[in-house]
Design an enzyme around this catalytic site. Structure first.
Site, mmCIF file in Angstrom:
data_model
loop_
_atom_site.group_PDB
_atom_site.id
_atom_site.type_symbol
_atom_site.label_atom_id
_atom_site.label_comp_id
_atom_site.label_asym_id
_atom_site.label_seq_id
_atom_site.Cartn_x
_atom_site.Cartn_y
_atom_site.Cartn_z
ATOM 1 N N GLN A 115 58.248 -37.266 -7.622
ATOM 2 C CA GLN A 115 56.889 -36.729 -7.537
ATOM 3 C C GLN A 115 55.877 -37.866 -7.436
ATOM 4 O O GLN A 115 55.729 -38.645 -8.369
ATOM 5 C CB GLN A 115 56.597 -35.871 -8.770
ATOM 6 N N GLY A 116 55.175 -37.971 -6.316
ATOM 7 C CA GLY A 116 54.189 -39.031 -6.097
ATOM 8 C C GLY A 116 52.777 -38.561 -6.387
ATOM 9 O O GLY A 116 51.994 -38.297 -5.469
ATOM 10 N N TYR A 117 52.432 -38.450 -7.671
ATOM 11 C CA TYR A 117 51.106 -38.018 -8.082
ATOM 12 C C TYR A 117 50.305 -39.168 -8.705
ATOM 13 O O TYR A 117 49.293 -39.606 -8.167
ATOM 14 C CB TYR A 117 51.209 -36.880 -9.101
ATOM 15 N N SER A 118 50.736 -39.647 -9.877
ATOM 16 C CA SER A 118 49.954 -40.610 -10.658
ATOM 17 C C SER A 118 49.745 -41.923 -9.906
ATOM 18 O O SER A 118 50.634 -42.383 -9.176
ATOM 19 C CB SER A 118 50.656 -40.906 -11.988
ATOM 20 N N SER A 152 58.965 -40.710 -11.878
ATOM 21 C CA SER A 152 60.284 -40.482 -12.481
ATOM 22 C C SER A 152 61.368 -40.408 -11.415
ATOM 23 O O SER A 152 61.227 -39.698 -10.411
ATOM 24 C CB SER A 152 60.273 -39.179 -13.288
ATOM 25 N N GLU A 234 56.148 -25.892 -14.043
ATOM 26 C CA GLU A 234 56.872 -26.737 -14.992
ATOM 27 C C GLU A 234 57.031 -26.067 -16.350
ATOM 28 O O GLU A 234 57.538 -26.664 -17.275
ATOM 29 C CB GLU A 234 56.129 -28.059 -15.155
ATOM 30 N N SER A 359 47.737 -35.847 -20.477
ATOM 31 C CA SER A 359 47.543 -36.257 -21.867
ATOM 32 C C SER A 359 46.937 -35.131 -22.702
ATOM 33 O O SER A 359 46.383 -34.158 -22.172
ATOM 34 C CB SER A 359 46.626 -37.482 -21.930
#
Length: 382
Positions: A115-118, A152, A234, A359
């Site tokens: 997953q390429g988000y952050s 991840s 999720e 968070s």
């Protein structure tokens, strides 16, 4: 409300338990294990109605499988990002061509996803995307340039779904596009593992330098809507399976408290009982919302509950062992700087629970603004 399982569910549980008992044997290569699961039809449960999954399974049977998997001490999944995040997103927003291309390899355990988000500097602000994608003259290919972080399993993945900015000059959640990017692009994609407190490196930095991407999910500029939809997948079944693992960890902490004599401390006993009671409450809440409660704050409430609970369990795990918790199970060496036992790993890994996946501060802001209707949080200058 009746939370019981039917006779059909019980039969499904017996089948799942027997299969896992026969196939979970020692250390297994994670990619090989995914193919084993796929060949037996255990990936993509419930997709059958779409024509792309393996076996048919009701929602409660999916819960049964997840619970039995957690109980069996089976290897950690490498394919869960593709199965539980991308696949539902493609079923909801993808084209027939995309579903035909990507769902069968996921169900077979043949293609793994990340997953390429952050991104660096954005913290938990998903809208702070700087990675850019420029359309090529052919009109169907994009060149993607930027950096992702905390990705991840990127070091194992064949593909990455990437949120990128396709509208120059756009800000925040506007002008974003959801792209499917192949990871095997030497010279255009570089993956650098990040060593964690636990000594493992499941998280990675991903550098994209003109990486090619052809597949857009949901249309150009519609990435924010697709990304938000994905985050909602999720929850539910995966949360219930997670709680089975939590119960096993709690049982281990109780055993350690008895062995060390810490259980004689009334404060420790009170904390152990509180952990047990809160875990039971989380399970009933997860079952209550399993079919979708329509509550916009439910995912954020669930994340706040389990993240704080697990972090407190990690603290309790080392507390009950006393000074022994500071000593590792093996001698230090240059190749293996340290080795952790189960309680030490639980303590160190759980420090991240209140950060990853959004968070605690972000979850509270969502609840405040979207559920309670409080004024929006002031944003700093960009």
């Amino acid at each position: 409300m009746d939370f019981g399982f039917t006779p059909e569910d019980d039969a499904f549980r017996s089948e799942a338990r027997d299969w896992l008992a026969a196939h979970v044997k020692g250390k297994t290569d994670r990619r090989t294990w995914e193919r084993t699961l796929g060949a037996a039809g255990w990936i993509g449960l419930g997709w059958a109605a779409s024509g792309y999954g393996n076996r048919r399974a009701t929602l409660t049977q999916q819960v049964v499988w997840a619970e039995e998997y957690a109980r069996s001490a089976a290897p950690p999944r490498s394919g869960h990002i593709g199965e539980n995040l991308l696949a539902p997103t493609l079923l909801a927003h993808g084209s027939d061509e995309q579903r035909s291309r990507f769902l069968p390899p996921i169900a077979a355990g043949e293609e793994l996803w990340c997953q390429g988000y952050s991104e660096p500097g954005a913290g938990s602000d998903l809208a702070g995307i700087r990675t850019a994608a420029v359309r090529e003259p052919d009109g169907r290919t994009y060149r993607v340039t930027g950096q992702k972080i905390w990705t991840s399993l990127a070091h194992e993945a064949d593909w990455c779904f990437v949120l990128a900015r396709t509208e120059p000059g756009s800000v925040r959640h506007h002008g974003l596009t959801f792209l499917l990017v192949p990871m095997d692009q030497p010279g255009r994609i570089e993956v650098r593992p990040i060593r964690q407190l636990t000594g493992t490196s499941d998280f990675n930095e991903v550098f994209l330098d003109g990486a090619h991407a052809e597949h857009v999910v949901g249309g150009e500029g519609d990435g924010w809507r697709v990304a938000m939809s994905l985050l909602g997948f999720e929850r539910g079944v995966s949360t219930l399976a997670q709680q089975i693992g939590f119960a096993g960890e709690l049982a281990g902490v109780v055993r350690a408290a008895v062995a060390s004599g810490a259980v004689r401390d009334p404060v420790v006993r009170e904390r152990l009982v509180r952990q047990w009671a809160e875990l039971r409450t989380m399970r009933w809440n997860a079952l209550r919302t399993l079919g979708g409660s329509g509550d916009a704050g439910a995912p954020s409430v669930a994340k706040l509950l389990w993240a704080g609970w697990h972090q407190r369990l990690g603290e309790l795990a080392v507390l009950v062992r006393g000074a022994a918790a500071a000593v590792g199970p093996g001698d230090w060496s240059a190749s293996e700087p340290y080795e952790l036992d189960a309680s030490q790993h639980l303590f160190l890994f759980s420090r991240a629970d209140t950060i990853y996946g959004g968070s605690d501060q972000i979850q509270r802001t969502i609840i405040a603004e979207r559920v309670l209707g409080l004024p929006r949080e002031p944003k700093g200058a960009v």
